[in-house]
Motif scaffolding. Structure first.
Motif, PDB file in Angstrom:
ATOM      1  N   LEU A  16       0.839  -1.197   0.000  1.00 16.40           N
ATOM      2  CA  LEU A  16       0.000   0.000   0.000  1.00 16.40           C
ATOM      3  C   LEU A  16       0.875   1.249   0.000  1.00 16.40           C
ATOM      4  CD1 LEU A  16      -2.597  -1.099   2.691  1.00 16.40           C
ATOM      5  CD2 LEU A  16      -2.851  -1.199   0.217  1.00 16.40           C
ATOM      6  N   ARG A  17       0.389   2.293  -0.669  1.00 13.07           N
ATOM      7  CA  ARG A  17       1.094   3.578  -0.679  1.00 13.07           C
ATOM      8  C   ARG A  17       0.370   4.528   0.247  1.00 13.07           C
ATOM      9  NH1 ARG A  17       2.111   6.147  -6.162  1.00 13.07           N
ATOM     10  NH2 ARG A  17       3.473   7.348  -4.836  1.00 13.07           N
ATOM     11  N   TYR A  27      -4.292  11.690   4.809  1.00 13.23           N
ATOM     12  CA  TYR A  27      -3.392  10.841   4.037  1.00 13.23           C
ATOM     13  C   TYR A  27      -4.214  10.041   3.038  1.00 13.23           C
ATOM     14  CZ  TYR A  27       0.472  11.673   7.248  1.00 13.23           C
ATOM     15  OH  TYR A  27       1.476  12.246   7.973  1.00 13.23           O
ATOM     16  N   LYS A  28      -3.649   9.854   1.870  1.00 10.72           N
ATOM     17  CA  LYS A  28      -4.276   9.012   0.853  1.00 10.72           C
ATOM     18  C   LYS A  28      -3.575   7.658   0.901  1.00 10.72           C
ATOM     19  CE  LYS A  28      -4.517   8.501  -4.140  1.00 10.72           C
ATOM     20  NZ  LYS A  28      -4.118   9.125  -5.415  1.00 10.72           N
ATOM     21  N   ILE A  29      -4.362   6.619   1.110  1.00 15.23           N
ATOM     22  CA  ILE A  29      -3.849   5.253   1.127  1.00 15.23           C
ATOM     23  C   ILE A  29      -4.376   4.586  -0.139  1.00 15.23           C
ATOM     24  CG2 ILE A  29      -3.729   3.087   2.413  1.00 15.23           C
ATOM     25  CD1 ILE A  29      -4.759   4.782   4.858  1.00 15.23           C
ATOM     26  N   SER A  30      -3.484   3.992  -0.925  1.00 17.10           N
ATOM     27  CA  SER A  30      -3.920   3.374  -2.177  1.00 17.10           C
ATOM     28  C   SER A  30      -3.148   2.099  -2.440  1.00 17.10           C
ATOM     29  CB  SER A  30      -3.733   4.351  -3.339  1.00 17.10           C
ATOM     30  OG  SER A  30      -2.377   4.695  -3.489  1.00 17.10           O
ATOM     31  N   ASP A  31      -3.721   1.290  -3.335  1.00 12.04           N
ATOM     32  CA  ASP A  31      -3.039   0.067  -3.750  1.00 12.04           C
ATOM     33  C   ASP A  31      -2.881   0.070  -5.265  1.00 12.04           C
ATOM     34  OD1 ASP A  31      -5.534  -0.629  -4.789  1.00 12.04           O
ATOM     35  OD2 ASP A  31      -5.833  -2.332  -3.459  1.00 12.04           O
ATOM     36  N   GLY A  34      -5.981   0.428  -7.682  1.00 15.21           N
ATOM     37  CA  GLY A  34      -6.720   1.674  -7.764  1.00 15.21           C
ATOM     38  C   GLY A  34      -7.674   1.949  -6.614  1.00 15.21           C
ATOM     39  N   HIS A  35      -7.690   1.092  -5.596  1.00 14.52           N
ATOM     40  CA  HIS A  35      -8.508   1.360  -4.412  1.00 14.52           C
ATOM     41  C   HIS A  35      -7.873   2.500  -3.629  1.00 14.52           C
ATOM     42  CE1 HIS A  35      -9.286  -2.998  -5.179  1.00 14.52           C
ATOM     43  NE2 HIS A  35     -10.529  -2.534  -5.120  1.00 14.52           N
ATOM     44  N   GLU A  36      -8.692   3.418  -3.138  1.00 13.72           N
ATOM     45  CA  GLU A  36      -8.191   4.560  -2.384  1.00 13.72           C
ATOM     46  C   GLU A  36      -8.998   4.761  -1.108  1.00 13.72           C
ATOM     47  OE1 GLU A  36      -8.542   7.863  -5.054  1.00 13.72           O
ATOM     48  OE2 GLU A  36      -6.584   7.476  -5.923  1.00 13.72           O
ATOM     49  N   LEU A  37      -8.325   5.285  -0.108  1.00 18.41           N
ATOM     50  CA  LEU A  37      -8.942   5.569   1.173  1.00 18.41           C
ATOM     51  C   LEU A  37      -8.269   6.823   1.717  1.00 18.41           C
ATOM     52  CD1 LEU A  37     -10.762   4.530   3.516  1.00 18.41           C
ATOM     53  CD2 LEU A  37      -8.812   3.163   4.259  1.00 18.41           C
ATOM     54  N   PHE A  38      -9.044   7.753   2.234  1.00 13.93           N
ATOM     55  CA  PHE A  38      -8.505   8.978   2.810  1.00 13.93           C
ATOM     56  C   PHE A  38      -8.802   8.984   4.303  1.00 13.93           C
ATOM     57  CE2 PHE A  38      -8.993   9.888  -1.628  1.00 13.93           C
ATOM     58  CZ  PHE A  38      -7.907  10.697  -1.936  1.00 13.93           C
TER      59      PHE A  38
END
Length: 70
Positions: A16-17, A27-31, A34-38
């Motif tokens: 994860l980034r 923070y933006k968490i992504s894989d 293309g899934h994203e979570l803020f």
């Protein structure tokens, strides 16, 4: 090592980034899919700080939106 730094390390291991959103405390968490979570720093520690295994982190990341909507 701080709790946040440890969580960041676990995120990287899980593929994860984690990127800060400029001008905010988010923070933006992504894989790679293309899934994203803020989330805010406090929320990251609250929801992911107890996890050690990368499988647990990925599972919670992918299911996070579903848990929040329930």
């Amino acid at each position: 090592m701080s709790r946040l730094a440890r969580v960041f390390d676990v995120f990287q291991t899980a593929g994860l980034r984690l990127l800060p959103v400029p001008g905010t405390k988010w923070y933006k968490i992504s894989d790679a899919q293309g899934h994203e979570l803020f989330l805010k720093e406090k929320e990251i520690i609250e929801h992911f700080g107890d996890l050690e295994a990368e499988e647990e982190v990925r599972e919670r990341f992918l299911n996070f939106g579903l848990q929040e909507r329930s």
